[in-house]
Design a protein around this motif. Structure first.
Motif, PDB file in Angstrom:
ATOM      1  N   VAL A   1       0.835  -1.190   0.000  1.00 25.51           N
ATOM      2  CA  VAL A   1       0.000   0.000   0.000  1.00 25.51           C
ATOM      3  C   VAL A   1       0.868   1.237   0.000  1.00 25.51           C
ATOM      4  O   VAL A   1       0.634   2.195  -0.718  1.00 25.51           O
ATOM      5  CB  VAL A   1      -0.948  -0.008   1.228  1.00 25.51           C
ATOM      6  N   HIS A   2       1.923   1.223   0.804  1.00 23.89           N
ATOM      7  CA  HIS A   2       2.845   2.349   0.911  1.00 23.89           C
ATOM      8  C   HIS A   2       4.120   1.832   1.551  1.00 23.89           C
ATOM      9  O   HIS A   2       4.071   0.983   2.440  1.00 23.89           O
ATOM     10  CB  HIS A   2       2.224   3.469   1.768  1.00 23.89           C
ATOM     11  N   PRO A   3       5.288   2.310   1.114  1.00 18.88           N
ATOM     12  CA  PRO A   3       6.535   1.796   1.694  1.00 18.88           C
ATOM     13  C   PRO A   3       6.672   2.068   3.187  1.00 18.88           C
ATOM     14  O   PRO A   3       7.451   1.410   3.865  1.00 18.88           O
ATOM     15  CB  PRO A   3       7.626   2.513   0.894  1.00 18.88           C
ATOM     16  N   TYR A   4       5.921   3.046   3.705  1.00 20.17           N
ATOM     17  CA  TYR A   4       5.963   3.361   5.129  1.00 20.17           C
ATOM     18  C   TYR A   4       4.649   2.969   5.798  1.00 20.17           C
ATOM     19  O   TYR A   4       4.185   3.637   6.722  1.00 20.17           O
ATOM     20  CB  TYR A   4       6.238   4.855   5.342  1.00 20.17           C
ATOM     21  N   ASP A   5       4.034   1.862   5.341  1.00 20.68           N
ATOM     22  CA  ASP A   5       2.710   1.510   5.826  1.00 20.68           C
ATOM     23  C   ASP A   5       2.704   1.029   7.269  1.00 20.68           C
ATOM     24  O   ASP A   5       1.661   0.932   7.886  1.00 20.68           O
ATOM     25  CB  ASP A   5       2.065   0.448   4.932  1.00 20.68           C
ATOM     26  N   MET A   6       3.876   0.705   7.853  1.00 26.55           N
ATOM     27  CA  MET A   6       3.986   0.210   9.223  1.00 26.55           C
ATOM     28  C   MET A   6       3.087  -1.006   9.447  1.00 26.55           C
ATOM     29  O   MET A   6       2.494  -1.168  10.510  1.00 26.55           O
ATOM     30  CB  MET A   6       3.665   1.310  10.234  1.00 26.55           C
ATOM     31  N   ASN A   7       2.965  -1.843   8.429  1.00 23.08           N
ATOM     32  CA  ASN A   7       2.256  -3.116   8.581  1.00 23.08           C
ATOM     33  C   ASN A   7       3.202  -4.076   9.280  1.00 23.08           C
ATOM     34  O   ASN A   7       3.855  -4.907   8.654  1.00 23.08           O
ATOM     35  CB  ASN A   7       1.824  -3.640   7.214  1.00 23.08           C
ATOM     36  N   LEU A   8       3.275  -3.946  10.590  1.00 22.75           N
ATOM     37  CA  LEU A   8       4.316  -4.604  11.373  1.00 22.75           C
ATOM     38  C   LEU A   8       3.784  -5.852  12.056  1.00 22.75           C
ATOM     39  O   LEU A   8       2.664  -5.879  12.562  1.00 22.75           O
ATOM     40  CB  LEU A   8       4.868  -3.636  12.422  1.00 22.75           C
ATOM     41  N   HIS A   9       4.601  -6.864  12.048  1.00 20.62           N
ATOM     42  CA  HIS A   9       4.261  -8.110  12.728  1.00 20.62           C
ATOM     43  C   HIS A   9       5.563  -8.840  13.020  1.00 20.62           C
ATOM     44  O   HIS A   9       6.632  -8.471  12.538  1.00 20.62           O
ATOM     45  CB  HIS A   9       3.328  -8.971  11.877  1.00 20.62           C
ATOM     46  N   GLY A  10       5.492  -9.866  13.839  1.00 24.01           N
ATOM     47  CA  GLY A  10       6.696 -10.613  14.186  1.00 24.01           C
ATOM     48  C   GLY A  10       7.375 -10.045  15.420  1.00 24.01           C
ATOM     49  O   GLY A  10       6.773  -9.326  16.223  1.00 24.01           O
ATOM     50  N   GLU A  11       8.658 -10.365  15.559  1.00 24.28           N
ATOM     51  CA  GLU A  11       9.390  -9.982  16.764  1.00 24.28           C
ATOM     52  C   GLU A  11       9.482  -8.470  16.898  1.00 24.28           C
ATOM     53  O   GLU A  11       9.741  -7.754  15.935  1.00 24.28           O
ATOM     54  CB  GLU A  11      10.802 -10.580  16.716  1.00 24.28           C
ATOM     55  N   HIS A  12       9.266  -7.977  18.109  1.00 27.17           N
ATOM     56  CA  HIS A  12       9.386  -6.547  18.385  1.00 27.17           C
ATOM     57  C   HIS A  12       9.916  -6.369  19.813  1.00 27.17           C
ATOM     58  O   HIS A  12      10.150  -7.343  20.520  1.00 27.17           O
ATOM     59  CB  HIS A  12       8.051  -5.822  18.188  1.00 27.17           C
ATOM     60  N   ASP A  13      10.175  -5.098  20.198  1.00 24.91           N
ATOM     61  CA  ASP A  13      10.836  -4.809  21.479  1.00 24.91           C
ATOM     62  C   ASP A  13      12.118  -5.647  21.617  1.00 24.91           C
ATOM     63  O   ASP A  13      12.425  -6.200  22.676  1.00 24.91           O
ATOM     64  CB  ASP A  13       9.905  -5.087  22.663  1.00 24.91           C
TER      65      ASP A  13
END
Length: 283
Positions: free
Chosen positions: A39-51
């Protein structure tokens, strides 16, 4: 004319069977595009490992907190050179004498979500714990928010083996010099927080004083604050894509610049009760 009006007109002009086939093809195209394009290169469709930093710091403390000698590899500026970064990680993994890794920032070129995901996947191949600082390239677009979701706060610290590693966001240019960067309030708080648990300090940042990203108006104030940390040993930074060792301030600590992955080298710091040694590793 609206796209569906065009489709309706075309369907009236062709035979029913062909119309059916045409409609099915259009439906498939409309429903599958989302899987072909972001949708957009900065879409922040984030998933998986974080913190990730918090998780890795817990590993570092669990494994090495009682050590009187630490071996820390510093790497930096892997953006744009992921092939070399994979070779760097392979070289670190081939050794059995590195306790953990600190990345001094710039893990992406333009701060896109896909770049962050790609780097996270590459970094996950490291056999030892690791933490990552925020670089100026990582700010672009929604990169700052993506970094915070994936790795954690922009300023952070941890103590291991009675050495405090204070990791700072010094990318003042990315805030147009209107935000308190470096954050002196945070630095002042870190001078005394958990003071019974550490005797020495190493300060890590992406951009060093008098670089194009640092706020030169507060460079000397920054030096003053660094000297207030208990047992200040040295400062480590990235950004310049060069292997350097320089005393930026006459009365200040030694600053060690960590080269980019492009030049295929990194530094190992051996920290002992008597001091530290620095070794350049070419791979």
């Amino acid at each position: 004319m609206h796209v569906f009006q065009i489709i309706n007109y075309m369907m009236r002009q062709i035979k029913p069977l062909r119309a059916y086939i045409f409609a099915v093809l259009i439906a498939c195209l409309l429903t599958s595009c989302r899987n072909v394009f972001d949708v957009h290169p900065y879409d922040m469709n984030l998933h998986g490992e974080h913190d990730i930093n918090a998780t890795q710091i817990a590993r570092i403390r669990q494994l090495f907190d009682k050590r009187d000698t630490l071996r820390v590899a510093f790497i930096s500026d892997t953006h744009g050179w992921y092939t070399q970064t994979k070779a760097e990680i392979a070289d670190i993994n081939s050794r059995n004498d590195i306790d953990f890794v600190i990345h001094c920032g710039d893990v992406t070129d333009t701060g896109t979500t896909n770049e962050f995901r790609m780097f996270r996947d590459i970094l996950s191949d490291l056999d030892v714990p690791h933490v990552v600082l925020l670089g100026n390239h990582d700010f672009l677009g929604m990169g700052e928010q993506t970094y915070e979701w994936m790795f954690g706060p922009r300023n952070f610290s941890f103590i291991v083996g009675r050495v405090k590693f204070v990791c700072l966001d010094t990318n003042a240019m990315e805030y147009d010099h209107v935000a308190p960067v470096p954050n002196f309030d945070y630095m002042e708080q870190q001078m005394t927080a958990d003071s019974a648990d550490f005797d020495r300090t190493i300060i890590v940042m992406h951009a060093a004083p008098y670089s194009d990203e640092f706020n030169d108006n507060v460079a000397r104030a920054f030096n003053y604050y660094t000297l207030l940390f208990p047992g200040l040993m040295c400062c480590v930074y990235g950004h310049d894509h060069a292997d350097t060792s320089v005393r930026i301030f006459d009365d200040g600590p030694m600053y060690y610049g960590i080269d980019s992955a492009q030049h295929r080298n990194y530094k190992i710091f051996t920290i002992t009760p008597d001091g530290y040694e620095v070794e350049r590793i070419d791979y």
